[in-house]
Design a protein around this motif. Structure first.
Motif, PDB file in Angstrom:
ATOM      1  N   PRO A  56       0.830  -1.205   0.000  1.00  0.00           N
ATOM      2  CA  PRO A  56       0.000   0.000   0.000  1.00  0.00           C
ATOM      3  C   PRO A  56       0.865   1.257   0.000  1.00  0.00           C
ATOM      4  N   ILE A  57       0.420   2.280  -0.730  1.00  0.00           N
ATOM      5  CA  ILE A  57       1.181   3.538  -0.805  1.00  0.00           C
ATOM      6  C   ILE A  57       0.332   4.739  -0.391  1.00  0.00           C
ATOM      7  N   GLY A  58      -0.848   4.466   0.194  1.00  0.00           N
ATOM      8  CA  GLY A  58      -1.736   5.552   0.607  1.00  0.00           C
ATOM      9  C   GLY A  58      -2.801   5.814  -0.437  1.00  0.00           C
ATOM     10  N   THR A  87      -1.835   0.944  -4.490  1.00  0.00           N
ATOM     11  CA  THR A  87      -0.709   0.057  -4.191  1.00  0.00           C
ATOM     12  C   THR A  87       0.395   0.188  -5.239  1.00  0.00           C
ATOM     13  N   ILE A  88       1.599  -0.030  -4.796  1.00  0.00           N
ATOM     14  CA  ILE A  88       2.749  -0.135  -5.707  1.00  0.00           C
ATOM     15  C   ILE A  88       2.744  -1.591  -6.188  1.00  0.00           C
ATOM     16  N   SER A  89       2.949  -1.808  -7.480  1.00  0.00           N
ATOM     17  CA  SER A  89       2.940  -3.170  -8.034  1.00  0.00           C
ATOM     18  C   SER A  89       4.101  -3.981  -7.477  1.00  0.00           C
ATOM     19  N   LEU A 117       5.327   7.606 -21.837  1.00  0.00           N
ATOM     20  CA  LEU A 117       4.183   8.108 -21.078  1.00  0.00           C
ATOM     21  C   LEU A 117       3.730   7.027 -20.097  1.00  0.00           C
ATOM     22  N   GLU A 118       3.626   7.412 -18.821  1.00  0.00           N
ATOM     23  CA  GLU A 118       3.110   6.497 -17.801  1.00  0.00           C
ATOM     24  C   GLU A 118       1.773   7.027 -17.294  1.00  0.00           C
ATOM     25  N   ILE A 119       0.783   6.163 -17.185  1.00  0.00           N
ATOM     26  CA  ILE A 119      -0.491   6.541 -16.573  1.00  0.00           C
ATOM     27  C   ILE A 119      -0.567   5.867 -15.200  1.00  0.00           C
ATOM     28  N   GLY A 120      -0.611   6.696 -14.143  1.00  0.00           N
ATOM     29  CA  GLY A 120      -0.629   6.168 -12.775  1.00  0.00           C
ATOM     30  C   GLY A 120       0.748   6.224 -12.150  1.00  0.00           C
ATOM     31  N   THR A 121       1.149   7.418 -11.681  1.00  0.00           N
ATOM     32  CA  THR A 121       2.483   7.596 -11.095  1.00  0.00           C
ATOM     33  C   THR A 121       2.605   6.863  -9.773  1.00  0.00           C
ATOM     34  N   GLY A 122       1.504   6.856  -8.998  1.00  0.00           N
ATOM     35  CA  GLY A 122       1.539   6.242  -7.670  1.00  0.00           C
ATOM     36  C   GLY A 122       2.651   6.843  -6.833  1.00  0.00           C
ATOM     37  N   CYS A 123       3.537   5.993  -6.331  1.00  0.00           N
ATOM     38  CA  CYS A 123       4.635   6.495  -5.496  1.00  0.00           C
ATOM     39  C   CYS A 123       5.842   6.900  -6.331  1.00  0.00           C
ATOM     40  N   GLY A 124       5.814   6.621  -7.628  1.00  0.00           N
ATOM     41  CA  GLY A 124       6.917   7.031  -8.492  1.00  0.00           C
ATOM     42  C   GLY A 124       7.958   5.950  -8.745  1.00  0.00           C
ATOM     43  N   THR A 160      -2.283  14.304  -3.961  1.00  0.00           N
ATOM     44  CA  THR A 160      -1.297  14.073  -2.905  1.00  0.00           C
ATOM     45  C   THR A 160      -0.249  13.062  -3.364  1.00  0.00           C
ATOM     46  N   LEU A 161      -0.711  11.989  -4.005  1.00  0.00           N
ATOM     47  CA  LEU A 161       0.232  10.986  -4.523  1.00  0.00           C
ATOM     48  C   LEU A 161       1.188  11.643  -5.519  1.00  0.00           C
ATOM     49  N   ALA A 162       0.656  12.489  -6.396  1.00  0.00           N
ATOM     50  CA  ALA A 162       1.485  13.143  -7.417  1.00  0.00           C
ATOM     51  C   ALA A 162       2.542  14.029  -6.766  1.00  0.00           C
ATOM     52  N   VAL A 191      -0.862  16.169 -12.557  1.00  0.00           N
ATOM     53  CA  VAL A 191      -2.100  15.693 -11.935  1.00  0.00           C
ATOM     54  C   VAL A 191      -3.193  15.753 -12.983  1.00  0.00           C
ATOM     55  N   GLY A 192      -3.925  14.651 -13.132  1.00  0.00           N
ATOM     56  CA  GLY A 192      -5.014  14.668 -14.101  1.00  0.00           C
ATOM     57  C   GLY A 192      -5.533  13.274 -14.361  1.00  0.00           C
ATOM     58  N   ASP A 193      -6.453  13.183 -15.296  1.00  0.00           N
ATOM     59  CA  ASP A 193      -7.019  11.899 -15.684  1.00  0.00           C
ATOM     60  C   ASP A 193      -6.185  11.336 -16.823  1.00  0.00           C
ATOM     61  N   PHE A 198      -4.521  -5.429 -10.869  1.00  0.00           N
ATOM     62  CA  PHE A 198      -4.107  -4.046 -10.604  1.00  0.00           C
ATOM     63  C   PHE A 198      -5.260  -3.296  -9.953  1.00  0.00           C
ATOM     64  N   VAL A 199      -4.958  -2.179  -9.269  1.00  0.00           N
ATOM     65  CA  VAL A 199      -6.023  -1.303  -8.766  1.00  0.00           C
ATOM     66  C   VAL A 199      -6.756  -0.720  -9.978  1.00  0.00           C
ATOM     67  N   ARG A 200      -8.024  -0.389  -9.745  1.00  0.00           N
ATOM     68  CA  ARG A 200      -8.851   0.121 -10.842  1.00  0.00           C
ATOM     69  C   ARG A 200      -8.518   1.567 -11.203  1.00  0.00           C
ATOM     70  N   LEU A 201      -8.684   1.871 -12.457  1.00  0.00           N
ATOM     71  CA  LEU A 201      -8.597   3.244 -12.942  1.00  0.00           C
ATOM     72  C   LEU A 201      -9.666   4.089 -12.242  1.00  0.00           C
ATOM     73  N   ARG A 202      -9.305   5.300 -11.823  1.00  0.00           N
ATOM     74  CA  ARG A 202     -10.248   6.173 -11.140  1.00  0.00           C
ATOM     75  C   ARG A 202     -10.777   7.242 -12.089  1.00  0.00           C
TER      76      ARG A 202
END
Ligand code: SAH
Length: 209
Positions: free
Chosen positions: A53-55, A59-61, A82-89, A112-114, A133-135, A204-208
């Motif tokens: 979990p990363i908050g 989750t980080i894969s 191009l990466e979609i979903g930076t998460g913790c980086g 916040t994650l970004a 930050v964005g979709d 994977f976690v779902r797209l938001r």
């Protein structure tokens, strides 16, 4: 302490090595301090081959998933990604090791994650990685065309804008599906169509959004 992180990281790389063809991917995993990307209370597990979990409910894969995706993406130094979903980086840092940090563009839905990912990437010397930050379904048109793109959250289909922003001949990797998910490994053809190969079931976690 840093010594034990290093030996744990070496063991992690040995664990994932059988799934990876390109030694450069293993070198990238060897270079990125995964413990610095996970919350402090998870650092002891940072080099176990499992998601963490990363908050923000994200989750980080698992390291092997990052490794497999990086291997399939088959990028070269200087390629724009191009990466979609930076998460913790973390995954962005691995990609940065492969192409150079200034060639990595990442879109994260959670503000916040970004912000945290951006700070962490900068602290660790990956300051050239750009985070917005964005979709992510909209991609990041400003820096297109990309040589490759990947999605780190499960999407019902390859996002059309992301496909659009990858150059012909470019590679796309994404977990696709709403219930069961499949890792899709796609190449954009000269006529804009997509040739896809399925690389097995994933979670994977779902797209938001
Ligand atoms: N690559 C990340 C994995 C993070 S998990 C890492 O190494 O940590 C997936 C990420 O996708 C989460 O951070 C989540 O917030 C983000 N995400 C979900 N839906 C999104 C969307 N529509 N656009 C951009 N990012 C999204």
């Amino acid at each position: 302490m840093s010594d034990s992180y290093e030996s744990a990281r070496r063991r992690m790389v040995e664990t994932v090595a059988p799934r990876v063809d390109d030694d450069r991917v293993l070198e990238a995993l060897e270079s990125v301090p995964r413990h610095a990307f996970v919350p402090p209370d998870r650092r002891d597990s940072a080099y176990a081959d499992c998601p963490l979990p990363i908050g923000d409910g994200q989750t980080i894969s698992a390291p092997h998933m990052v490794a497999v995706m990086a291997d399939l993406l088959a990028v070269e130094p200087g390629d724009t990604v191009l990466e979609i979903g930076t998460g913790c980086g973390y995954h962005a840092a691995v990609t940065a090791e492969l192409v150079g940090d200034e060639h990595v563009y990442s879109v994260e839905y959670g503000e916040t994650l970004a912000r945290r990912a951006r700070d962490r990437l900068t602290e660790l010397g990956y300051d050239g990685v750009s985070v917005r930050v964005g979709d992510g379904r909209e991609g990041w048109a400003e820096h297109a065309p990309y040589d490759a793109a990947y999605v780190t959250c499960a999407t019902p289909a390859l996002p059309a804008a992301v496909v659009e922003q990858v150059r012909p001949g470019g590679q796309l990797i994404a977990p696709v599906g709403t219930g069961q998910q499949t890792l899709v490994d796609a190449t954009k053809q000269a006529d804009g169509s997509i040739e896809r190969t399925e690389r097995g079931g994933v979670r994977f976690v779902r797209l938001r959004g």
